[in-house]
Design a protein around this motif. Structure first.
Motif, PDB file in Angstrom:
ATOM      1  N   ASN A   4     -35.444  -9.979   3.949  1.00  0.00           N
ATOM      2  CA  ASN A   4     -34.092 -10.508   4.041  1.00  0.00           C
ATOM      3  C   ASN A   4     -33.087  -9.532   4.649  1.00  0.00           C
ATOM      4  O   ASN A   4     -31.913  -9.846   4.765  1.00  0.00           O
ATOM      5  CB  ASN A   4     -33.609 -10.913   2.639  1.00  0.00           C
ATOM      6  N   GLY A   5     -33.532  -8.353   5.018  1.00  0.00           N
ATOM      7  CA  GLY A   5     -32.611  -7.363   5.552  1.00  0.00           C
ATOM      8  C   GLY A   5     -32.514  -7.424   7.067  1.00  0.00           C
ATOM      9  O   GLY A   5     -32.321  -8.491   7.649  1.00  0.00           O
ATOM     10  N   THR A   6     -32.698  -6.280   7.703  1.00  0.00           N
ATOM     11  CA  THR A   6     -32.603  -6.180   9.161  1.00  0.00           C
ATOM     12  C   THR A   6     -33.887  -5.570   9.699  1.00  0.00           C
ATOM     13  O   THR A   6     -34.035  -4.340   9.709  1.00  0.00           O
ATOM     14  CB  THR A   6     -31.402  -5.293   9.557  1.00  0.00           C
ATOM     15  N   PRO A   7     -34.868  -6.401  10.124  1.00  0.00           N
ATOM     16  CA  PRO A   7     -36.096  -5.848  10.688  1.00  0.00           C
ATOM     17  C   PRO A   7     -35.788  -5.001  11.915  1.00  0.00           C
ATOM     18  O   PRO A   7     -35.075  -5.431  12.824  1.00  0.00           O
ATOM     19  CB  PRO A   7     -36.905  -7.095  11.072  1.00  0.00           C
ATOM     20  N   ARG A   8     -36.283  -3.785  11.913  1.00  0.00           N
ATOM     21  CA  ARG A   8     -36.006  -2.872  13.020  1.00  0.00           C
ATOM     22  C   ARG A   8     -37.147  -1.881  13.112  1.00  0.00           C
ATOM     23  O   ARG A   8     -37.234  -0.930  12.355  1.00  0.00           O
ATOM     24  CB  ARG A   8     -34.687  -2.146  12.784  1.00  0.00           C
ATOM     25  N   GLY A   9     -38.020  -2.094  14.044  1.00  0.00           N
ATOM     26  CA  GLY A   9     -39.203  -1.259  14.157  1.00  0.00           C
ATOM     27  C   GLY A   9     -40.453  -2.052  13.841  1.00  0.00           C
ATOM     28  O   GLY A   9     -40.496  -2.792  12.855  1.00  0.00           O
ATOM     29  N   LEU A  10     -41.479  -1.905  14.674  1.00  0.00           N
ATOM     30  CA  LEU A  10     -42.687  -2.705  14.563  1.00  0.00           C
ATOM     31  C   LEU A  10     -43.877  -1.852  14.971  1.00  0.00           C
ATOM     32  O   LEU A  10     -43.796  -1.061  15.916  1.00  0.00           O
ATOM     33  CB  LEU A  10     -42.562  -3.918  15.481  1.00  0.00           C
ATOM     34  N   ALA A  11     -44.995  -1.996  14.254  1.00  0.00           N
ATOM     35  CA  ALA A  11     -46.221  -1.281  14.608  1.00  0.00           C
ATOM     36  C   ALA A  11     -47.418  -2.146  14.235  1.00  0.00           C
ATOM     37  O   ALA A  11     -47.344  -2.973  13.315  1.00  0.00           O
ATOM     38  CB  ALA A  11     -46.294   0.073  13.909  1.00  0.00           C
ATOM     39  N   ASN A  39     -48.216  -5.207   1.354  1.00  0.00           N
ATOM     40  CA  ASN A  39     -47.717  -4.049   0.627  1.00  0.00           C
ATOM     41  C   ASN A  39     -46.347  -3.697   1.180  1.00  0.00           C
ATOM     42  O   ASN A  39     -45.992  -4.097   2.295  1.00  0.00           O
ATOM     43  CB  ASN A  39     -48.670  -2.867   0.800  1.00  0.00           C
ATOM     44  N   SER A  40     -45.572  -2.970   0.418  1.00  0.00           N
ATOM     45  CA  SER A  40     -44.295  -2.444   0.919  1.00  0.00           C
ATOM     46  C   SER A  40     -43.933  -1.200   0.119  1.00  0.00           C
ATOM     47  O   SER A  40     -44.398  -1.007  -1.001  1.00  0.00           O
ATOM     48  CB  SER A  40     -43.183  -3.493   0.814  1.00  0.00           C
ATOM     49  N   PHE A  41     -43.120  -0.358   0.704  1.00  0.00           N
ATOM     50  CA  PHE A  41     -42.643   0.829  -0.001  1.00  0.00           C
ATOM     51  C   PHE A  41     -41.267   1.210   0.532  1.00  0.00           C
ATOM     52  O   PHE A  41     -40.906   0.910   1.672  1.00  0.00           O
ATOM     53  CB  PHE A  41     -43.615   1.998   0.130  1.00  0.00           C
ATOM     54  N   GLY A  42     -40.483   1.861  -0.321  1.00  0.00           N
ATOM     55  CA  GLY A  42     -39.152   2.288   0.058  1.00  0.00           C
ATOM     56  C   GLY A  42     -39.170   3.635   0.756  1.00  0.00           C
ATOM     57  O   GLY A  42     -40.086   4.440   0.566  1.00  0.00           O
ATOM     58  N   VAL A  43     -38.149   3.878   1.579  1.00  0.00           N
ATOM     59  CA  VAL A  43     -37.973   5.162   2.248  1.00  0.00           C
ATOM     60  C   VAL A  43     -36.565   5.665   1.924  1.00  0.00           C
ATOM     61  O   VAL A  43     -35.677   4.879   1.584  1.00  0.00           O
ATOM     62  CB  VAL A  43     -38.195   5.041   3.767  1.00  0.00           C
ATOM     63  N   PRO A  44     -36.320   6.986   2.019  1.00  0.00           N
ATOM     64  CA  PRO A  44     -35.051   7.548   1.546  1.00  0.00           C
ATOM     65  C   PRO A  44     -33.816   7.134   2.332  1.00  0.00           C
ATOM     66  O   PRO A  44     -32.697   7.215   1.814  1.00  0.00           O
ATOM     67  CB  PRO A  44     -35.277   9.059   1.662  1.00  0.00           C
ATOM     68  N   SER A  45     -33.977   6.726   3.594  1.00  0.00           N
ATOM     69  CA  SER A  45     -32.828   6.341   4.410  1.00  0.00           C
ATOM     70  C   SER A  45     -33.250   5.238   5.368  1.00  0.00           C
ATOM     71  O   SER A  45     -34.431   4.899   5.473  1.00  0.00           O
ATOM     72  CB  SER A  45     -32.274   7.545   5.169  1.00  0.00           C
ATOM     73  N   SER A  46     -32.279   4.662   6.077  1.00  0.00           N
ATOM     74  CA  SER A  46     -32.540   3.498   6.929  1.00  0.00           C
ATOM     75  C   SER A  46     -33.511   3.825   8.060  1.00  0.00           C
ATOM     76  O   SER A  46     -33.266   4.757   8.844  1.00  0.00           O
ATOM     77  CB  SER A  46     -31.227   2.985   7.506  1.00  0.00           C
ATOM     78  N   PRO A  47     -34.611   3.065   8.184  1.00  0.00           N
ATOM     79  CA  PRO A  47     -35.598   3.334   9.234  1.00  0.00           C
ATOM     80  C   PRO A  47     -35.216   2.688  10.563  1.00  0.00           C
ATOM     81  O   PRO A  47     -34.672   1.584  10.597  1.00  0.00           O
ATOM     82  CB  PRO A  47     -36.879   2.715   8.669  1.00  0.00           C
ATOM     83  N   TYR A  48     -35.509   3.396  11.651  1.00  0.00           N
ATOM     84  CA  TYR A  48     -35.252   2.887  12.990  1.00  0.00           C
ATOM     85  C   TYR A  48     -36.506   2.334  13.666  1.00  0.00           C
ATOM     86  O   TYR A  48     -36.454   1.346  14.377  1.00  0.00           O
ATOM     87  CB  TYR A  48     -34.669   3.992  13.875  1.00  0.00           C
ATOM     88  N   ASP A  49     -37.638   3.029  13.483  1.00  0.00           N
ATOM     89  CA  ASP A  49     -38.835   2.597  14.199  1.00  0.00           C
ATOM     90  C   ASP A  49     -40.077   3.118  13.492  1.00  0.00           C
ATOM     91  O   ASP A  49     -39.993   3.992  12.608  1.00  0.00           O
ATOM     92  CB  ASP A  49     -38.801   3.092  15.642  1.00  0.00           C
ATOM     93  N   SER A  87     -28.329  16.653  17.841  1.00  0.00           N
ATOM     94  CA  SER A  87     -27.660  16.029  18.987  1.00  0.00           C
ATOM     95  C   SER A  87     -28.420  16.354  20.271  1.00  0.00           C
ATOM     96  O   SER A  87     -28.800  17.517  20.491  1.00  0.00           O
ATOM     97  CB  SER A  87     -26.217  16.517  19.083  1.00  0.00           C
ATOM     98  N   PRO A  88     -28.632  15.333  21.109  1.00  0.00           N
ATOM     99  CA  PRO A  88     -28.404  13.921  20.836  1.00  0.00           C
ATOM    100  C   PRO A  88     -29.466  13.390  19.880  1.00  0.00           C
ATOM    101  O   PRO A  88     -30.605  13.852  19.915  1.00  0.00           O
ATOM    102  CB  PRO A  88     -28.522  13.268  22.215  1.00  0.00           C
ATOM    103  N   LYS A  89     -29.089  12.456  19.039  1.00  0.00           N
ATOM    104  CA  LYS A  89     -30.047  11.909  18.084  1.00  0.00           C
ATOM    105  C   LYS A  89     -31.141  11.120  18.803  1.00  0.00           C
ATOM    106  O   LYS A  89     -30.938  10.617  19.901  1.00  0.00           O
ATOM    107  CB  LYS A  89     -29.334  11.041  17.056  1.00  0.00           C
ATOM    108  N   GLU A  90     -32.280  11.045  18.140  1.00  0.00           N
ATOM    109  CA  GLU A  90     -33.457  10.416  18.744  1.00  0.00           C
ATOM    110  C   GLU A  90     -33.825   9.131  18.019  1.00  0.00           C
ATOM    111  O   GLU A  90     -33.860   9.098  16.789  1.00  0.00           O
ATOM    112  CB  GLU A  90     -34.623  11.404  18.742  1.00  0.00           C
ATOM    113  N   TYR A  91     -34.054   8.099  18.799  1.00  0.00           N
ATOM    114  CA  TYR A  91     -34.395   6.790  18.268  1.00  0.00           C
ATOM    115  C   TYR A  91     -35.649   6.292  18.989  1.00  0.00           C
ATOM    116  O   TYR A  91     -35.983   6.782  20.057  1.00  0.00           O
ATOM    117  CB  TYR A  91     -33.255   5.795  18.471  1.00  0.00           C
ATOM    118  N   SER A  92     -36.313   5.336  18.414  1.00  0.00           N
ATOM    119  CA  SER A  92     -37.555   4.764  18.932  1.00  0.00           C
ATOM    120  C   SER A  92     -38.696   5.758  18.762  1.00  0.00           C
ATOM    121  O   SER A  92     -38.498   6.970  18.864  1.00  0.00           O
ATOM    122  CB  SER A  92     -37.433   4.343  20.399  1.00  0.00           C
ATOM    123  N   LEU A  93     -39.892   5.231  18.505  1.00  0.00           N
ATOM    124  CA  LEU A  93     -41.030   6.071  18.166  1.00  0.00           C
ATOM    125  C   LEU A  93     -42.301   5.445  18.720  1.00  0.00           C
ATOM    126  O   LEU A  93     -42.477   4.233  18.666  1.00  0.00           O
ATOM    127  CB  LEU A  93     -41.135   6.196  16.639  1.00  0.00           C
TER     128      LEU A  93
END
Length: 206
Positions: A4-11, A39-49, A87-93
């Motif tokens: 129900n959140g914001t899907p962001r990142g797929l593998a 299965n699912s598990f939590g992570v400490p901060s918002s995941p990008y990828d 800086s600059p921050k890195e996104y996508s993996l």
């Protein structure tokens, strides 16, 4: 599936689909034909990828300074972690079988490679004039999804060049010799060039 959140990142791991939920800070393992959550598990901060390396899932997530890349086993236990530059921050993996690759949030973007201990290995400038969204590896080159049509970019790798040792410790005011080797087997006639990048934790000349 009930994400129900914001899907962001797929593998894809060869059997299951993995999805990162940016809003609720969770990673989901899904059965692709039914969409059921395995299965699912939590992570400490918002995941990008996400990126699957053959036996574990890497999660690129937000950090206070640089973003954080953490490897989890399929059950959700963290087994390795490093932080990318602020800086600059890195996104996508993406995972190419040897290295983890990221994309910087700048125009134009830079694609960077890290080994599994977080040591920078390669980098090259992005194609086009926009910062990039998604990133994936097709076995030879990279595909980006910038603000527009997907773009395929030569990886810039130099399999004919090797350096040893790849890492080590050097005392202050000291130096270390590196052996650079060339292997022309299988190469066509012509000129070949590449750039060697050396990084360290030296505060004055990193």
């Amino acid at each position: 599936p009930e994400i129900n959140g914001t899907p962001r990142g797929l593998a894809w791991d060869g059997q299951y689909m993995w999805v990162a939920d940016y809003t609720y800070r969770r990673v989901y393992q899904l059965e692709p034909s039914s969409g059921q959550i395995v299965n699912s598990f939590g992570v400490p901060s918002s995941p990008y990828d996400l990126a699957w390396d053959g036996s574990g899932i890497w999660v690129l997530r937000s950090g206070a300074d640089g973003n954080v890349i953490t490897r989890y086993d399929p059950g959700g236990t963290a087994v390795a972690e490093f932080t990318t530059p602020a800086s600059p921050k890195e996104y996508s993996l993406a995972w190419d079988g040897t290295f983890l690759w990221t994309v910087t949030n700048q125009v134009p973007a830079t694609v960077k490679a890290y080994d599994t201990e977080g040591v920078p290995r390669y980098q090259f400038g992005g194609a086009g004039s926009s910062s990039y969204g998604g990133l994936t590896w097709d076995g030879a080159d990279f595909w980006f999804s910038p603000y527009g049509d997907p773009v395929r970019v030569d990886s810039g790798r130099a399999p004919w060049l090797s350096v040893a040792p790849r890492k080590g410790l050097v005392d202050g005011k000291d130096y270390a010799d590196l052996a650079v080797s060339f292997n022309a087997a299988g190469l066509s006639d012509g000129d070949y060039s590449t750039t060697l990048c050396v990084s360290s934790n030296d505060l004055e000349t990193p």
